[in-house]
Design an enzyme around this catalytic site. Structure first.
Site, PDB file in Angstrom:
ATOM      1  N   GLY A   1     102.225  48.628  -4.504  1.00 11.99           N
ATOM      2  CA  GLY A   1     103.082  48.345  -3.365  1.00 11.99           C
ATOM      3  C   GLY A   1     104.334  49.175  -3.421  1.00 11.99           C
ATOM      4  O   GLY A   1     104.451  50.135  -4.193  1.00 11.99           O
ATOM      5  N   GLY A   2     105.316  48.784  -2.612  1.00 14.83           N
ATOM      6  CA  GLY A   2     106.540  49.552  -2.533  1.00 14.83           C
ATOM      7  C   GLY A   2     107.350  49.543  -3.807  1.00 14.83           C
ATOM      8  O   GLY A   2     108.049  50.510  -4.121  1.00 14.83           O
TER       9      GLY A   2
ATOM     10  N   THR B   1     103.225  49.143  -9.329  1.00 17.20           N
ATOM     11  CA  THR B   1     101.778  49.005  -9.425  1.00 17.20           C
ATOM     12  C   THR B   1     101.460  47.825 -10.327  1.00 17.20           C
ATOM     13  O   THR B   1     102.136  47.611 -11.340  1.00 17.20           O
ATOM     14  CB  THR B   1     101.152  50.285  -9.993  1.00 17.20           C
ATOM     15  OG1 THR B   1     101.508  51.391  -9.156  1.00 17.20           O
ATOM     16  CG2 THR B   1      99.633  50.176 -10.061  1.00 17.20           C
TER      17      THR B   1
ATOM     18  N   LYS C   1     103.135  44.009 -13.693  1.00 14.77           N
ATOM     19  CA  LYS C   1     103.743  44.819 -12.646  1.00 14.77           C
ATOM     20  C   LYS C   1     104.594  45.900 -13.304  1.00 14.77           C
ATOM     21  O   LYS C   1     105.554  45.601 -14.020  1.00 14.77           O
ATOM     22  CB  LYS C   1     104.611  43.976 -11.722  1.00 14.77           C
ATOM     23  CG  LYS C   1     105.314  44.808 -10.641  1.00 14.77           C
ATOM     24  CD  LYS C   1     106.391  44.027  -9.924  1.00 14.77           C
ATOM     25  CE  LYS C   1     105.791  43.024  -8.964  1.00 14.77           C
ATOM     26  NZ  LYS C   1     106.854  42.374  -8.146  1.00 14.77           N
TER      27      LYS C   1
ATOM     28  N   ASP D   1     110.582  35.844   0.153  1.00 19.46           N
ATOM     29  CA  ASP D   1     109.565  36.760   0.684  1.00 19.46           C
ATOM     30  C   ASP D   1     108.197  36.085   0.696  1.00 19.46           C
ATOM     31  O   ASP D   1     107.212  36.633   0.228  1.00 19.46           O
ATOM     32  CB  ASP D   1     109.513  38.049  -0.125  1.00 19.46           C
ATOM     33  CG  ASP D   1     108.789  39.175   0.621  1.00 19.46           C
ATOM     34  OD1 ASP D   1     108.663  39.073   1.860  1.00 19.46           O
ATOM     35  OD2 ASP D   1     108.352  40.135  -0.034  1.00 19.46           O
TER      36      ASP D   1
END
Length: 740
Positions: A23-24, A27, A42, A136
């Site tokens: 993602g932004g 990984t 992550k 989020d």
């Protein structure tokens, strides 16, 4: 997804097996611990490693994720936020994300949608109780695991009690699932912003699209702030709750605890998108309709031609105007919550009492017939459960909005009921009873701030008349893993004072203070009954403030004077579960990072010699612990009950039952009883655990719960069961309800 060229072979000593996604921010890889347990790591993208602002955000993410360790989130296993390329490892949760599920199979409905809603509300409750706002919550951050939904990725979380990180020129979040305040004033975002996001997520889950979808992110953001949500395709029973979540003003939304109340009371299949049907045969559907109706303020009928009846928005707005705080975040540190108990010789259990084994020839209460009843408390909609003790020809129950009630065990009729007007503390049920006195908890109403937040109340056993009350603390869960802030010892009751600084012993009937004993300096304590004796279990202020009680200290308490004996330290974290052969038995908690992951040791404290011995089981057992008859039992979320020898830690037997999330054990009439919040009961043979019989559910409650106190009370040959929604029912152990 296989590893790619250029991917590292390991991170932080964890060998990588596969690439899970990118993602932004970074990984995510699948890796293994040295014991073989899968973890998700992550790894932050290299271009962000030198960005100090981003490192601050990542440190906040790690700190926030460490604080959250509920059943519906992913626990942190390891992390290196200061590494050259920062990374964090969490428990690997197998399953599709909600986004993947909707994309491949379409929207959810019925019981599946209701289960998702309740699971996500419980996740928010766990997150908010430790002072974290997720910020989020979106479909890609919800994993649909076999055990239920899990909330992941705390990348833009913050602690409520800290200043919001100022991200210059940036709006952080995902517009279709953001709250109005996130878009307008992100520095003021609080827990109810997550509730708004959950409302949008539930609309997406039910319909496949968000309530504010538009052609561009800018128009979506505008509609989030200014326009009403599109809810026409949402099942009407859920629609009324969702609309309350989507109030533009944070104070107009329910908290996660309040949301859980509303969601649990919804019909099991949620109905359709038209008028709310009342379906016969459901245990709680009709109660739900009444609940939703009585919570709404009467308003004039909608004008002819209006769509209020079709859309359900009228009910939603009334709910939104009328909701009031129903449940507050009650226990700051939640470990293994269990009910407070009456102390009986040789007994140690969540509902204490006369649950020692009854003789096989025990008689039924005179005139007994199977019965079922519901006890209304002082607060509407509190999803709590009662706990009961049997004394002579009386049954006393209490918990949630009920201080105590006296019930006739032969037919379930009530003699008297004393109600509590305020917000209860989770897991605090009945304190106990003596020959002439019943003791329970009362919580202050929100409009009576001058009253003590929590009190122990003594009631006359015959009439229910209040005899006396005294403020009490609510801290024992943090110290012992058991919610036991007052205990009955003979004809006295021992409490923790309202300032959480000392023990107070009173005559149970008169309330006269016999003695007070301050806690040892720098410590906070809770009472632990040990046979006919009383112990104090204490932890340092530093451990409690850090929510890590790693080495608790035990003291004997002189019942006549309150004098504390010499200290005895125990390797912890540890949860007291029973007393046998002159020894207090504790289960040692296995920690996986900062998360509790079951029990991997048994500690026994010889009260006389103050000697501590330890035993290590062959494996770690997760579930709800209990002890009766010199055997320790752990009942798992999936229905497996394991019996352990407290002296050696060895497994005596293990049985798969059909009762998920059961609590127990309770012994009587030649059997061991375990029961879940649904009221489903299994009877097992004490010798080898062979199933004797199992009943069907009797109430609409959650399964898979851990740490609840025993729900069964034995009155001669009758079994009385406490289930969700303050439901009580009783039957003859020789004629249990037939299972379909």
């Amino acid at each position: 997804m296989s590893l790619r060229g250029g991917d590292p072979a390991e991170i932080g000593g964890y060998p990588l097996e596969a690439r899970l996604g990118s993602g932004g921010m970074g990984t995510v890889f699948l890796a293994r611990t040295s014991s073989g347990r899968p973890v998700a790591i992550k790894l932050i993208h290299q271009q962000f490693a030198g960005d100090e602002e981003f490192r601050i955000r990542f440190r906040q993410e790690v700190a926030a994720a460490r604080r959250v360790s509920g059943a519906f989130t992913a626990a942190v296993v390891d992390a290196a936020p200061e590494a050259e390329q920062p990374w964090m490892a969490t428990t690997y949760i197998e399953g599709d994300t909600l986004a993947q599920r909707i994309a491949t199979k379409g929207p959810l409905d019925g019981a599946e949608l209701r289960k998702l809603a309740i699971g996500l509300a419980e996740a928010l409750r766990d997150i908010h109780r430790v002072g974290v706002v997720h910020r989020d919550l979106k479909p890609s951050n919800v994993v649909l695991s076999p055990e239920g939904p899990r909330v992941i990725d705390f990348g833009i979380s913050r602690a409520v009690d800290q200043q919001t990180l100022t991200m210059t020129g940036r709006v952080i979040g995902t517009p279709p699932f953001m709250s109005p305040e996130q878009l307008q004033a992100p520095r003021g975002v609080g827990p109810r912003s997550d509730v708004f996001s959950l409302g949008t997520l539930l609309v997406y889950s039910a319909t496949g699209h968000g309530p504010f979808d538009a052609d561009s992110p800018y128009m979506t953001a505008y509609q989030v702030v200014h326009e009403e949500p599109s809810l026409g395709a949402v099942p009407v029973a859920l629609r009324a709750v969702v609309e309350a979540c989507l109030d533009k003003a944070p104070e107009g939304r329910p908290s996660a605890d309040e949301l859980l109340v509303l969601l649990r009371d919804l019909p099991s299949d949620l109905g359709g998108t038209g008028a709310c049907p009342v379906v016969a045969g459901r245990t709680r559907d009709m109660v739900t309709q009444h609940h939703l109706a009585t919570r709404a303020t009467p308003v004039p009928a909608a004008p002819a031609g209006s769509d209020a009846g079709r859309s359900g928005t009228s009910l939603g707005r009334r709910l939104r105007r009328r909701w009031r705080p129903v449940l507050a975040a009650a226990v700051a540190v939640a470990a293994i919550g269990a009910g407070a108990a009456a102390l009986k010789p040789g007994g140690f259990g969540g509902n204490g009492s006369d649950n020692s084994a009854a003789a096989p020839g025990a008689a039924l209460p005179h005139g007994f017939e199977p019965w079922r009843t519901t006890v209304q408390g002082g607060r509407e909609g509190i999803p709590d459960e009662l706990r009961c003790v049997a004394r002579g020809d009386a049954l006393f129950c209490g918990g949630g909005g009920v201080v105590a009630t006296r019930v006739r065990p032969q037919d379930g009729s009530r003699v008297w009921t004393a109600k509590s007007p305020g917000v209860p503390v989770q897991g605090m049920h009945l304190v106990g009873a003596t020959d002439d006195t019943v003791l329970g908890y009362r919580f202050a109403a929100e409009d009576a701030p001058q009253d003590p937040p929590a009190e122990v109340v003594a009631l006359d056993a015959d009439s229910g008349r209040e005899l006396w009350s005294a403020p009490t603390g609510a801290q024992s869960t943090a110290v012992t893993g058991r919610t036991r802030d007052a205990v009955v010892v003979g004809s006295a009751v021992v409490t923790v004072d309202g300032s959480n600084s000392r023990f107070e012993a009173r005559d149970a009937h008169s309330g006269e203070v016999d003695w007070t004993t301050p806690f040892p300096p720098g410590m906070r304590c809770a009472s632990v009954p040990a046979g006919s004796q009383l112990l104090a279990m204490c932890a340092t202020d530093a451990e409690l403030d850090a929510a890590e009680v790693r080495r608790p200290t035990l003291y004997t308490v002189d019942r006549a004077s309150g004098t504390l004996g010499p200290p005895v330290s125990v390797d912890g974290p540890a949860v007291p579960v029973g007393f046998a052969d002159g020894r207090l038995v504790l289960l040692q908690v296995h920690m996986d990072g900062t998360a509790a992951a079951g029990y991997d040791g048994v500690a026994r404290v010889d009260v006389a010699s103050r000697k501590v011995t330890y035993a290590r089981p062959a494996e770690t057992y997760a579930g709800t612990p209990g002890m009766v008859g010199g055997t320790v039992y752990v009942s798992g979320q999936t229905g497996v009950v394991t019996a352990l020898d407290p002296a050696t830690g060895r497994k005596r037997w293990s049985r798969q039952t059909g009762v998920e999330g059961a609590s127990g054990p309770v012994a009587g009439a030649g059997a061991l009883y375990f029961s879940s919040a649904t009221g489903r009961v299994v009877a097992l043979s004490p010798s080898g655990g062979e199933p004797l019989w199992t009943t069907d559910p009797q109430a609409d409650g959650l399964t898979g719960e851990q740490g609840a106190s025993p729900r069964v009370t034995v009155a001669g040959r009758a079994v009385v069961v406490a289930a969700a929604g303050n439901t009580l029912f009783a039957f003859d152990t020789r004629k249990p309800p037939k299972s379909a």
